[in-house]
Scaffold this active site. Structure first.
Site, mmCIF file in Angstrom:
data_model
loop_
_atom_site.group_PDB
_atom_site.id
_atom_site.type_symbol
_atom_site.label_atom_id
_atom_site.label_comp_id
_atom_site.label_asym_id
_atom_site.label_seq_id
_atom_site.Cartn_x
_atom_site.Cartn_y
_atom_site.Cartn_z
ATOM 1 N N LYS A 96 -40.278 -32.951 -0.674
ATOM 2 C CA LYS A 96 -39.501 -34.115 -0.238
ATOM 3 C C LYS A 96 -38.233 -33.643 0.460
ATOM 4 C CE LYS A 96 -41.430 -37.109 -3.776
ATOM 5 N NZ LYS A 96 -41.383 -37.551 -5.159
ATOM 6 N N GLN A 110 -37.682 -38.271 -10.191
ATOM 7 C CA GLN A 110 -39.046 -37.732 -10.191
ATOM 8 C C GLN A 110 -39.688 -37.964 -11.564
ATOM 9 O OE1 GLN A 110 -40.661 -36.284 -7.454
ATOM 10 N NE2 GLN A 110 -42.437 -36.381 -8.767
ATOM 11 N N ASP A 115 -38.252 -45.663 -4.192
ATOM 12 C CA ASP A 115 -39.617 -45.629 -4.729
ATOM 13 C C ASP A 115 -40.196 -47.041 -4.914
ATOM 14 O OD1 ASP A 115 -40.889 -43.208 -5.021
ATOM 15 O OD2 ASP A 115 -39.898 -42.696 -6.910
#
Ligand code: NAP
Length: 280
Positions: free
Chosen positions: A54, A98, A121
């Protein structure tokens, strides 16, 4: 006849280039450089790879990326305090925690602490709620990438029967809702579904997000269907999708490979969400 391959890698590359141009323009016009902060807790090797990828992708399009790495024994309170701090930081437009988090930390409490406007997200309940009622919102990256891939085939989603196998909050549910908003007739399947094969065989669009290597063979696939394989399972250091590609490719009209299908799109959509947060 062999299916057309939906080349997620090439499509994601095109999207990344578009984001790069828009990022340059945002800086020129408004002096804003999009910033993404990723929080990683613990030493899970797969998570470390995802986070590094990422960061690399952010850099390649001109997005500032910052990784905050905590030991696995960090307290939930310390993590929450950091998130509140990032919520107030004007240089941070996107925050991503994460997953998975260590067991002593409640993931949903942590995700709920993120400012919904920085929730790249799309997992915050406010954004999930907006997705349910069909309001514009930050959509979960993998689901958004899947819709993008289906649309790239040029096949109209409206009126089609879409079957989604898997009902997770990060893939199955959001992609089902997004297909529904595009006027597909959606059937959502899961581990308790009976007659899975009969249902899958009715699908004009089949999305499989289970995490069971190659468990969908050619007999589950309707001739000419658009088939999206979300699964990624590593077995003996090789990556497998949920679909037996060599069989499915002879039945489907369009199909994504693993790797090189959904995976690259997930990251591209993360970059798109981060840019969107910086623009708004
Ligand atoms: P998950 O949370 O484990 O959900 C799996 C889903 O599959 C569950 O809804 C489960 O049903 C269902 N299922 C399990 N066995 C089944 C069976 N025999 N028949 C029908 N349904 C079955 O997984 P996830 O997070 O959605 O991820 C799914 C896969 O996609 C994994 O391989 C993951 O690594 C991959 N993934 C890839 C990307 C990417 O960017 N490429 C992103 C996210 C995920 P129940 O709800 O009844 O348990």
């Amino acid at each position: 006849m062999k299916a057309n391959i939906i080349d997620g890698k090439a499509i994601a590359k095109k999207i990344r280039e578009d984001i790069r141009q828009k990022t340059i323009k945002l800086k020129e016009d408004r002096g804003i450089i999009p910033g993404l902060t990723v929080i990683l807790v613990g030493d899970d090797p797969a998570s470390q790879i995802y986070v590094r990828n990422k960061e690399k992708s952010c850099r390649s399009v001109g997005i500032n990326s910052n990784i905050i790495h905590y030991d696995s024994n960090i307290s939930q309170d310390t993590l929450l305090k950091k998130i509140y701090e990032l919520n107030e930081d004007e240089d941070v437009h996107g925050i991503l925690v994460q997953l998975p988090l260590p067991k002593h930390i409640k993931s949903q409490i942590v995700l709920n602490a993120i400012d919904p406007q920085k929730d790249v997200d799309g997992f915050h309940p406010v954004n999930v709620g907006k997705l349910v009622i069909g309001e514009k919102t930050l959509e979960p990256c993998t689901a958004k990438g899947i819709i993008y891939l289906i649309e790239e085939t040029g096949i109209e989603i409206e009126g089609k029967h879409a079957v989604v196998i898997g009902r997770s909050n990060i893939v199955g549910k959001p992609v089902s809702l997004m297909l529904l908003h595009k006027n597909a007739t959606v059937t959502m399947c899961h581990s308790k579904t009976e007659d899975l094969k009969d249902i899958a065989r009715q699908a004009d669009i089949l999305v499989v997000a289970v995490g069971n290597p190659e468990f969908i063979d050619g007999s589950y696939i309707k001739e000419g269907a658009v088939v999206i394989d979300v699964g990624t399972s590593r077995v003996n250091n090789k990556l497998y999708g949920d679909i037996k590609f060599e069989e499915a490719v002879n039945k489907a009209g369009w199909i994504t490979p693993v790797p090189g299908g959904v995976g690259p799109m997930t990251i591209a959509m993360l970059l798109e969400n981060t840019l969107y947060c910086a623009q708004t």
